[in-house]
Structure formats: C-alpha cells, structure tokens
Design a protein around this motif. Structure first.
Motif, PDB file in Angstrom:
ATOM      1  N   GLY A 185      -4.851  10.939  -1.041  1.00 38.35           N
ATOM      2  CA  GLY A 185      -5.641  11.594  -0.001  1.00 38.35           C
ATOM      3  C   GLY A 185      -5.493  10.933   1.350  1.00 38.35           C
ATOM      4  O   GLY A 185      -6.394  11.011   2.191  1.00 38.35           O
ATOM      5  N   ALA A 186      -4.337  10.296   1.599  1.00 38.01           N
ATOM      6  CA  ALA A 186      -4.111   9.568   2.853  1.00 38.01           C
ATOM      7  C   ALA A 186      -2.825  10.077   3.493  1.00 38.01           C
ATOM      8  O   ALA A 186      -1.738   9.870   2.952  1.00 38.01           O
ATOM      9  N   ARG A 187      -2.956  10.751   4.616  1.00 40.84           N
ATOM     10  CA  ARG A 187      -1.800  11.331   5.309  1.00 40.84           C
ATOM     11  C   ARG A 187      -1.434  10.472   6.507  1.00 40.84           C
ATOM     12  O   ARG A 187      -2.280  10.156   7.343  1.00 40.84           O
ATOM     13  N   VAL A 188      -0.165  10.092   6.585  1.00 45.92           N
ATOM     14  CA  VAL A 188       0.315   9.310   7.727  1.00 45.92           C
ATOM     15  C   VAL A 188       0.464  10.247   8.923  1.00 45.92           C
ATOM     16  O   VAL A 188       1.210  11.220   8.879  1.00 45.92           O
ATOM     17  N   HIS A 220      -4.799   9.375   8.243  1.00 49.51           N
ATOM     18  CA  HIS A 220      -5.912  10.327   8.198  1.00 49.51           C
ATOM     19  C   HIS A 220      -6.326  10.536   6.752  1.00 49.51           C
ATOM     20  O   HIS A 220      -5.490  10.771   5.885  1.00 49.51           O
ATOM     21  N   GLU A 221      -7.631  10.428   6.467  1.00 46.80           N
ATOM     22  CA  GLU A 221      -8.144  10.661   5.130  1.00 46.80           C
ATOM     23  C   GLU A 221      -8.339  12.160   4.948  1.00 46.80           C
ATOM     24  O   GLU A 221      -9.199  12.768   5.596  1.00 46.80           O
ATOM     25  N   VAL A 222      -7.543  12.752   4.084  1.00 44.41           N
ATOM     26  CA  VAL A 222      -7.477  14.205   3.978  1.00 44.41           C
ATOM     27  C   VAL A 222      -8.826  14.808   3.606  1.00 44.41           C
ATOM     28  O   VAL A 222      -9.274  15.793   4.202  1.00 44.41           O
ATOM     29  N   ASP A 223      -9.507  14.264   2.617  1.00 45.15           N
ATOM     30  CA  ASP A 223     -10.751  14.857   2.121  1.00 45.15           C
ATOM     31  C   ASP A 223     -11.958  14.515   2.984  1.00 45.15           C
ATOM     32  O   ASP A 223     -12.836  15.349   3.197  1.00 45.15           O
ATOM     33  N   ARG A 224     -12.007  13.296   3.497  1.00 45.61           N
ATOM     34  CA  ARG A 224     -13.205  12.862   4.201  1.00 45.61           C
ATOM     35  C   ARG A 224     -13.106  12.982   5.718  1.00 45.61           C
ATOM     36  O   ARG A 224     -14.100  12.829   6.415  1.00 45.61           O
ATOM     37  N   GLY A 225     -11.907  13.232   6.222  1.00 47.03           N
ATOM     38  CA  GLY A 225     -11.771  13.489   7.650  1.00 47.03           C
ATOM     39  C   GLY A 225     -11.744  12.266   8.537  1.00 47.03           C
ATOM     40  O   GLY A 225     -11.630  12.395   9.764  1.00 47.03           O
ATOM     41  N   GLY A 226     -11.845  11.082   7.989  1.00 51.75           N
ATOM     42  CA  GLY A 226     -11.787   9.877   8.806  1.00 51.75           C
ATOM     43  C   GLY A 226     -10.356   9.452   9.070  1.00 51.75           C
ATOM     44  O   GLY A 226      -9.400  10.055   8.586  1.00 51.75           O
ATOM     45  N   SER A 227     -10.187   8.428   9.862  1.00 48.97           N
ATOM     46  CA  SER A 227      -8.857   7.889  10.148  1.00 48.97           C
ATOM     47  C   SER A 227      -8.964   6.410  10.441  1.00 48.97           C
ATOM     48  O   SER A 227     -10.032   5.899  10.790  1.00 48.97           O
ATOM     49  N   GLU A 228      -7.847   5.734  10.289  1.00 50.95           N
ATOM     50  CA  GLU A 228      -7.777   4.310  10.604  1.00 50.95           C
ATOM     51  C   GLU A 228      -6.346   3.944  10.933  1.00 50.95           C
ATOM     52  O   GLU A 228      -5.407   4.708  10.674  1.00 50.95           O
ATOM     53  N   THR A 229      -6.189   2.787  11.531  1.00 51.06           N
ATOM     54  CA  THR A 229      -4.860   2.285  11.864  1.00 51.06           C
ATOM     55  C   THR A 229      -4.589   1.023  11.067  1.00 51.06           C
ATOM     56  O   THR A 229      -5.398   0.092  11.066  1.00 51.06           O
ATOM     57  N   LEU A 230      -3.467   1.014  10.365  1.00 47.89           N
ATOM     58  CA  LEU A 230      -3.063  -0.136   9.570  1.00 47.89           C
ATOM     59  C   LEU A 230      -1.929  -0.864  10.264  1.00 47.89           C
ATOM     60  O   LEU A 230      -1.010  -0.235  10.792  1.00 47.89           O
ATOM     61  N   ARG A 237       0.863  -1.186   0.000  1.00 51.59           N
ATOM     62  CA  ARG A 237       0.000   0.000   0.000  1.00 51.59           C
ATOM     63  C   ARG A 237       0.897   1.233   0.000  1.00 51.59           C
ATOM     64  O   ARG A 237       1.718   1.400   0.901  1.00 51.59           O
ATOM     65  N   VAL A 238       0.735   2.072  -1.007  1.00 49.50           N
ATOM     66  CA  VAL A 238       1.483   3.325  -1.087  1.00 49.50           C
ATOM     67  C   VAL A 238       0.520   4.457  -0.745  1.00 49.50           C
ATOM     68  O   VAL A 238      -0.482   4.657  -1.434  1.00 49.50           O
ATOM     69  N   LEU A 239       0.808   5.183   0.321  1.00 49.73           N
ATOM     70  CA  LEU A 239      -0.072   6.243   0.810  1.00 49.73           C
ATOM     71  C   LEU A 239       0.480   7.604   0.398  1.00 49.73           C
ATOM     72  O   LEU A 239       1.636   7.925   0.692  1.00 49.73           O
ATOM     73  N   GLU A 240      -0.338   8.409  -0.241  1.00 56.26           N
ATOM     74  CA  GLU A 240       0.052   9.741  -0.684  1.00 56.26           C
ATOM     75  C   GLU A 240      -0.962  10.756  -0.161  1.00 56.26           C
ATOM     76  O   GLU A 240      -2.160  10.605  -0.378  1.00 56.26           O
ATOM     77  N   ARG A 241      -0.471  11.787   0.518  1.00 54.54           N
ATOM     78  CA  ARG A 241      -1.384  12.750   1.121  1.00 54.54           C
ATOM     79  C   ARG A 241      -2.109  13.608   0.086  1.00 54.54           C
ATOM     80  O   ARG A 241      -3.221  14.055   0.331  1.00 54.54           O
ATOM     81  N   ALA A 242      -1.500  13.858  -1.062  1.00 54.87           N
ATOM     82  CA  ALA A 242      -2.158  14.641  -2.106  1.00 54.87           C
ATOM     83  C   ALA A 242      -3.323  13.859  -2.695  1.00 54.87           C
ATOM     84  O   ALA A 242      -3.344  12.626  -2.688  1.00 54.87           O
TER      85      ALA A 242
END
Length: 403
Positions: A123-126, A143-153, A30-35
């Motif tokens: 849209g996923a910020r660590v 943290h999901e940048v656009d939707r404001g949710g979060s989760e732990t992987l 999984r590659v997470l990109e905040r943009a």
C-alpha cells in the motif's frame, strides 16, 4: 545508527530478489509495493540455468529445482509434427543445470520467505525520487495508498524495480520514448486438463505460437501469442477468443484451453523497450528488471535477467552493515552503481535484442517462410542438435560474480 539503507520500489520478482540479495549483504532494506497485498501477475514462468545460479546466491535455488518436472519436450508445428526434441539431461550436460517451469506464485513465495520479515511494506506508492549524489542521500517520496498520507524516506541506495511502465525511469530519463507495442498479445493461464499433459512443447504456427508446460503438481502452464490491435479485448471472453484462434491446433492445445475457466485466462499486450537506456543508474538510483530492459518473452529471460540484476547489484554496492560516511573518498554507492550499469547493460540489452530476433523466427507469417523455417529446424535437430543448443550458450552460461 549503523548500516546502510536501501529502498526498493516494486515487489515483483526483481524487487524481491534485490531485497533478498541486499539483505544477505547486511543492508537494511525496505521494499515498497503499491498494491495492498502481493498478488503475482501472470501464471507461470521458466527459470533457466543462469537464473538458477543467481537464485543459489539468494538461498532458494534448490527449492526452485525441487519444483522441476523432469521429462522430454521440444518444438512442434501447429499440425503436431515434432520439429525438435530436447530433454533435461541434455540441458544439464550442456549448461550445468536444468530449466525449471513453475508457478509464478511459487517463486514469489520463496523470495518473500527469504526476505526479512519487516522489509515489505504494501500500500505504498513511490511518487518521486531525488537521485542524490556523492555526499548526499537519495530521497523517496512515498504515498500511502489506503490512508492518504505521505512521507519522505532517505536512503543510501534506491532500486527502481517498478516494471515496464516505471515511474522512476520516466523521471530519471524523461527523453526516453518508453515501451513500444510488438504487434502481438499474449494469453497466459493455468489449467488442469484430463488426461494430464505428458510432455512440454512450444508450438509454432504462422504468426502465432503457444507453449504448453506441464507442472509438477499435474497442472499445466500455457501461454499463447497471436497478432492483435493494441489494447484489444475479446467481446465474448478471452477463453472464447483462444478457442477461435487455436481451436484447430494439435492436441493438447485445444484441450488445455477448454479446461481453463474464463477467470483463469490473463491477457496482456507484449511490449518492450526497443530503445535502450543509456545506462541503468542515476546518482544513487539503480534500475532493474523491466524498468531497465523490458524484453519480449521469446527466450523466456525477462524474470531471469531481473534476478541476475539483483545479484550483480548487491555485489557491486558491497556490504551494507557499515555506515556510509558520505565524505569524499568514502561514499562508494554512486561509483558502484556506475560499475553495475557498465556490467549489466551490455548483457541485458543483448538478451533483449536476441529476444526480438527470436520473435521474427517464432512468429513468421508467410506460408513459404514458415515451411522453410520448420524444415530447417527439423533437419538441424536430426543432423546437428548441438548447433541449435549452442545459440543459448551465452545466455545460459552466466555465472554470479565471485565474492
């Protein structure tokens, strides 16, 4: 569930290369990109022979070579006088491969094409990383940048490829001072001057330098470096600032600048990690690219070293298509990352130090020193050109680890 998982923070060149390298070895990536979308930062870049060999491991080396513009070039004085000439055939003979200059977006596109389709998440910020240890997974809060949710992987491996201002590095090495400003800023641009530029050149002046690199599509990638206060911006626009700083330099520098619209000019201060990290890992977290060893650009090795990192990291952690049992004697990731760190840190740190030394020569400020530098380079290139090329042997001579 079978197989091991890797979470990568950052979808720049280093992060995408790591995703490709690990996926090719059977990891679930999984590659997470905040943009919200992938937008390559910068205009162009050079891919040296060492990085081309690493890209061969990722399956895209020949595609990058296909974008090479073969021809002459070298180093010139600001007046236009050639100080040293080089050619691609000479580079190939000495280093076994060529030096390719291409659009940064082209390389990003090739790496994205080699990445499994489902691997990228934008849209996923660590937010934070718990590095884990032998017997326990790493945990990544996202943290999901656009939707404001979060989760732990949870992951068997976490790769911090989140750039020079890496949040993961700050968390894992809180006492490290971070990047420092070099005293110079860099403008980068893509342009299409008329008539087209025929030869590549790096041009050295007093305290300033420029690179004019023709691309295969007829456009030009240019970079221009000058001293400036940190964080400064030009009131009348960056293109105007370039015309004022470099307008009296030799052709094609003013012509290239004049052909670039204002929105094509990207400005960024040149910063680097002058203080080395003690190591490139903690627990199950590996640092890669600028997060580990941000360097000045005077050897053109920033992206190249990140690609090397990705290949060596994937080699160190081994196959990912069998489960990590995380029991004593079978949990290999922490030890593998220690081996990765021991292998990469001496080399990448040495390249960063060499880049800092190259800055002192390239951006020499005194009139007398500049005259001596230019005369010595011109003499060496006429009498013993191999001596100049020899200094790149260690940098360009890297080979991927044998399978």
């Amino acid at each position: 569930m079978g197989g091991r998982t890797a979470v990568i923070a950052g979808a720049g060149i280093g992060g995408l290369a790591a995703g490709c390298a690990l996926a090719r070895r059977g990891w679930r990536v999984r590659v997470l990109e905040r943009a919200g979308e992938i937008r390559p930062v910068g205009a162009g870049l050079g891919v040296a022979p060492n990085a081309l060999r690493a890209l061969d491991v990722l399956g895209v080396g020949d595609a990058v070579r296909g974008r090479a513009l073969r021809g002459g070039g070298g180093i010139r004085a600001a007046s236009g006088r050639w100080l040293m000439r080089t050619d691609q055939d000479g580079v190939r003979r000495r280093f076994g491969d060529e030096l390719v200059v291409l659009r940064r977006s082209d390389l990003v596109g090739l790496l994205l094409g080699a990445l499994p389709e489902s691997a990228l998440r934008t849209g996923a910020r660590v937010v934070s990383v718990a590095p884990g240890r032998a017997g326990r997974p790493a945990c990544v809060e996202v943290h999901e940048v656009d939707r404001g949710g979060s989760e732990t992987l949870e992951a068997d491996l976490v790769v911090a490829a989140d750039g020079i201002d890496s949040a993961v590095r700050r968390a894992l090495f809180p006492r490290h001072p971070g990047p420092v400003y070099s005293g110079a800023t860099c403008w980068r641009l893509l342009a299409r001057p008329e008539p087209p530029v025929g030869e590549a050149a790096e041009i050295w002046g007093r305290g300033r330098c420029a690179g004019i690199m023709p691309l295969r599509d007829g456009s030009v990638y240019a970079y221009l470096v000058a001293p400036a206060p940190e964080g400064a911006r030009a009131e009348g626009g960056e293109a105007r600032a370039l015309r004022e700083a470099f307008g009296d330099w030799c052709d094609p520098v003013p012509r290239v600048i004049g052909s670039a619209p204002e929105d094509a000019v990207i400005r960024g201060d040149l910063r680097w990690l002058a203080t080395r990290l003690p190591e490139y890992h903690r627990g199950r977290v590996a640092l890669l690219g600028d997060a580990a060893h941000a360097m000045l650009p005077y050897l053109g090795q920033g992206a190249c070293q990140a690609i090397e990192d990705a290949v060596e990291l994937a080699h160190a952690v081994g196959r990912g298509d069998t489960p990590e049992r995380r029991t004593s004697g079978s949990d290999t990731v922490p030890d593998a990352l220690a081996a990765y760190s021991s292998s990469r840190a001496p080399r990448a740190n040495a390249v960063a130090a060499a880049s800092a030394r190259a800055e002192k020569v390239t951006r020499m400020r005194s009139r007398a020193g500049t005259a001596v530098r230019d005369a010595a380079l011109a003499t060496a290139s006429r009498m013993t050109p191999a001596v100049f090329m020899r200094q790149f042997d260690r940098t360009f001579g890297w080979e991927p680890p044998a399978e």
